[in-house]
Design a protein around this motif. Structure first.
Motif, PDB file in Angstrom:
ATOM      1  N   LEU A 101      -6.707  40.738 -18.956  1.00 37.64           N
ATOM      2  CA  LEU A 101      -7.747  39.907 -19.566  1.00 37.64           C
ATOM      3  C   LEU A 101      -7.439  38.424 -19.428  1.00 37.64           C
ATOM      4  O   LEU A 101      -8.334  37.615 -19.175  1.00 37.64           O
ATOM      5  CB  LEU A 101      -7.942  40.297 -21.031  1.00 37.64           C
ATOM      6  CG  LEU A 101      -8.491  41.708 -21.246  1.00 37.64           C
ATOM      7  CD1 LEU A 101      -8.553  42.029 -22.724  1.00 37.64           C
ATOM      8  CD2 LEU A 101      -9.849  41.884 -20.590  1.00 37.64           C
ATOM      9  N   ARG A 102      -6.179  38.062 -19.551  1.00 39.94           N
ATOM     10  CA  ARG A 102      -5.796  36.654 -19.425  1.00 39.94           C
ATOM     11  C   ARG A 102      -6.104  36.125 -18.024  1.00 39.94           C
ATOM     12  O   ARG A 102      -6.613  35.021 -17.859  1.00 39.94           O
ATOM     13  CB  ARG A 102      -4.320  36.477 -19.740  1.00 39.94           C
ATOM     14  CG  ARG A 102      -3.885  35.030 -19.674  1.00 39.94           C
ATOM     15  CD  ARG A 102      -2.476  34.862 -20.123  1.00 39.94           C
ATOM     16  NE  ARG A 102      -2.088  33.467 -19.993  1.00 39.94           N
ATOM     17  CZ  ARG A 102      -0.861  33.048 -20.025  1.00 39.94           C
ATOM     18  NH1 ARG A 102       0.124  33.913 -20.205  1.00 39.94           N
ATOM     19  NH2 ARG A 102      -0.585  31.789 -19.889  1.00 39.94           N
ATOM     20  N   ILE A 103      -5.794  36.917 -17.012  1.00 38.75           N
ATOM     21  CA  ILE A 103      -6.085  36.514 -15.638  1.00 38.75           C
ATOM     22  C   ILE A 103      -7.582  36.303 -15.452  1.00 38.75           C
ATOM     23  O   ILE A 103      -8.018  35.314 -14.859  1.00 38.75           O
ATOM     24  CB  ILE A 103      -5.536  37.555 -14.630  1.00 38.75           C
ATOM     25  CG1 ILE A 103      -4.010  37.479 -14.590  1.00 38.75           C
ATOM     26  CG2 ILE A 103      -6.126  37.351 -13.236  1.00 38.75           C
ATOM     27  CD1 ILE A 103      -3.351  38.610 -13.826  1.00 38.75           C
ATOM     28  N   LEU A 104      -8.383  37.219 -15.982  1.00 34.22           N
ATOM     29  CA  LEU A 104      -9.836  37.111 -15.818  1.00 34.22           C
ATOM     30  C   LEU A 104     -10.417  35.960 -16.622  1.00 34.22           C
ATOM     31  O   LEU A 104     -11.384  35.330 -16.202  1.00 34.22           O
ATOM     32  CB  LEU A 104     -10.506  38.437 -16.159  1.00 34.22           C
ATOM     33  CG  LEU A 104     -10.148  39.581 -15.207  1.00 34.22           C
ATOM     34  CD1 LEU A 104     -10.778  40.882 -15.666  1.00 34.22           C
ATOM     35  CD2 LEU A 104     -10.553  39.252 -13.780  1.00 34.22           C
ATOM     36  N   VAL A 105      -9.825  35.655 -17.761  1.00 39.42           N
ATOM     37  CA  VAL A 105     -10.260  34.491 -18.541  1.00 39.42           C
ATOM     38  C   VAL A 105      -9.908  33.214 -17.786  1.00 39.42           C
ATOM     39  O   VAL A 105     -10.740  32.319 -17.625  1.00 39.42           O
ATOM     40  CB  VAL A 105      -9.638  34.500 -19.959  1.00 39.42           C
ATOM     41  CG1 VAL A 105      -9.801  33.153 -20.634  1.00 39.42           C
ATOM     42  CG2 VAL A 105     -10.262  35.604 -20.803  1.00 39.42           C
ATOM     43  N   SER A 118     -13.121  33.013 -25.453  1.00 39.94           N
ATOM     44  CA  SER A 118     -13.184  33.211 -26.896  1.00 39.94           C
ATOM     45  C   SER A 118     -13.764  34.586 -27.208  1.00 39.94           C
ATOM     46  O   SER A 118     -14.430  35.195 -26.386  1.00 39.94           O
ATOM     47  CB  SER A 118     -14.052  32.122 -27.534  1.00 39.94           C
ATOM     48  OG  SER A 118     -15.351  32.147 -26.979  1.00 39.94           O
ATOM     49  N   ALA A 119     -13.486  35.030 -28.413  1.00 40.03           N
ATOM     50  CA  ALA A 119     -14.001  36.332 -28.843  1.00 40.03           C
ATOM     51  C   ALA A 119     -15.446  36.171 -29.283  1.00 40.03           C
ATOM     52  O   ALA A 119     -15.776  35.173 -29.903  1.00 40.03           O
ATOM     53  CB  ALA A 119     -13.151  36.878 -29.974  1.00 40.03           C
ATOM     54  N   PRO A 120     -16.300  37.081 -28.966  1.00 39.27           N
ATOM     55  CA  PRO A 120     -16.058  38.224 -28.098  1.00 39.27           C
ATOM     56  C   PRO A 120     -15.964  37.793 -26.636  1.00 39.27           C
ATOM     57  O   PRO A 120     -16.561  36.787 -26.235  1.00 39.27           O
ATOM     58  CB  PRO A 120     -17.287  39.103 -28.324  1.00 39.27           C
ATOM     59  CG  PRO A 120     -18.375  38.141 -28.653  1.00 39.27           C
ATOM     60  CD  PRO A 120     -17.705  37.026 -29.411  1.00 39.27           C
ATOM     61  N   LEU A 121     -15.225  38.564 -25.862  1.00 38.65           N
ATOM     62  CA  LEU A 121     -15.124  38.274 -24.434  1.00 38.65           C
ATOM     63  C   LEU A 121     -16.466  38.562 -23.774  1.00 38.65           C
ATOM     64  O   LEU A 121     -17.041  39.633 -23.971  1.00 38.65           O
ATOM     65  CB  LEU A 121     -14.041  39.134 -23.789  1.00 38.65           C
ATOM     66  CG  LEU A 121     -12.606  38.844 -24.209  1.00 38.65           C
ATOM     67  CD1 LEU A 121     -11.657  39.859 -23.587  1.00 38.65           C
ATOM     68  CD2 LEU A 121     -12.211  37.438 -23.814  1.00 38.65           C
ATOM     69  N   VAL A 122     -16.946  37.601 -23.016  1.00 35.36           N
ATOM     70  CA  VAL A 122     -18.249  37.734 -22.360  1.00 35.36           C
ATOM     71  C   VAL A 122     -18.052  37.564 -20.863  1.00 35.36           C
ATOM     72  O   VAL A 122     -17.313  36.678 -20.422  1.00 35.36           O
ATOM     73  CB  VAL A 122     -19.244  36.679 -22.908  1.00 35.36           C
ATOM     74  CG1 VAL A 122     -20.562  36.726 -22.160  1.00 35.36           C
ATOM     75  CG2 VAL A 122     -19.466  36.888 -24.400  1.00 35.36           C
ATOM     76  N   ILE A 123     -18.728  38.412 -20.098  1.00 35.36           N
ATOM     77  CA  ILE A 123     -18.647  38.344 -18.639  1.00 35.36           C
ATOM     78  C   ILE A 123     -19.465  37.150 -18.160  1.00 35.36           C
ATOM     79  O   ILE A 123     -20.621  36.985 -18.543  1.00 35.36           O
ATOM     80  CB  ILE A 123     -19.185  39.629 -17.993  1.00 35.36           C
ATOM     81  CG1 ILE A 123     -18.470  40.857 -18.549  1.00 35.36           C
ATOM     82  CG2 ILE A 123     -19.066  39.560 -16.476  1.00 35.36           C
ATOM     83  CD1 ILE A 123     -19.133  42.177 -18.190  1.00 35.36           C
ATOM     84  N   ALA A 124     -18.854  36.336 -17.328  1.00 36.69           N
ATOM     85  CA  ALA A 124     -19.514  35.159 -16.764  1.00 36.69           C
ATOM     86  C   ALA A 124     -19.198  35.111 -15.276  1.00 36.69           C
ATOM     87  O   ALA A 124     -18.166  34.569 -14.880  1.00 36.69           O
ATOM     88  CB  ALA A 124     -19.030  33.894 -17.466  1.00 36.69           C
TER      89      ALA A 124
END
Length: 121
Positions: free
Chosen positions: A67-71, A79-85
């Motif tokens: 998740l960190r890599i994708l963020v 930020s929470a909630p994680l949202v796909i962008a």
């Protein structure tokens, strides 16, 4: 380009984008929930029995790093909630990636019709 390198070095990152994130986007479901991540790893277990042998703390660390890599790459919000962008790829970058392998564009959440157009270029 760092994300492309991550896809090549750690196929699990690419697989998560293609198997979990891309279909969620197609359904207009942009929130990444813990259950999505758990389902992804559960679905991988038959093909990768080594996943079953991982300790809970190792699995948690893998999830955290994934998740960190994708963020940090910008595919997920920080930020929470994680949202796909989805990342907007400049056409030159997309063409360069497509020259190597058009299927790599799936990891960047590029739509299939757009991938086909790059593959024909």
């Amino acid at each position: 380009m760092a994300l492309l390198a991550a896809f090549k070095r750690y196929p699990v990152i690419f697989d998560f984008c293609v198997i979990t994130l891309k279909p969620k986007l197609a359904l207009f479901d942009t929130e990444v929930r813990p259950s999505d991540i758990e389902r992804f790893f559960t679905d991988l277990e038959p093909a990768h029995p080594e996943i079953e042998k991982l300790t809970d703390s190792t699995k948690a660390k893998i999830r955290q790093v994934l998740l960190r890599i994708l963020v940090e790459a910008g595919i997920l919000s920080g930020s929470a909630p994680l949202v796909i962008a989805p990342l907007p790829l400049v056409p030159e970058a997309a063409l360069a990636i497509a020259e190597e392998s058009p299927s790599l564009l799936k990891g960047f959440l590029v739509e299939d019709a757009e991938i086909a157009s790059y593959a024909q270029s």
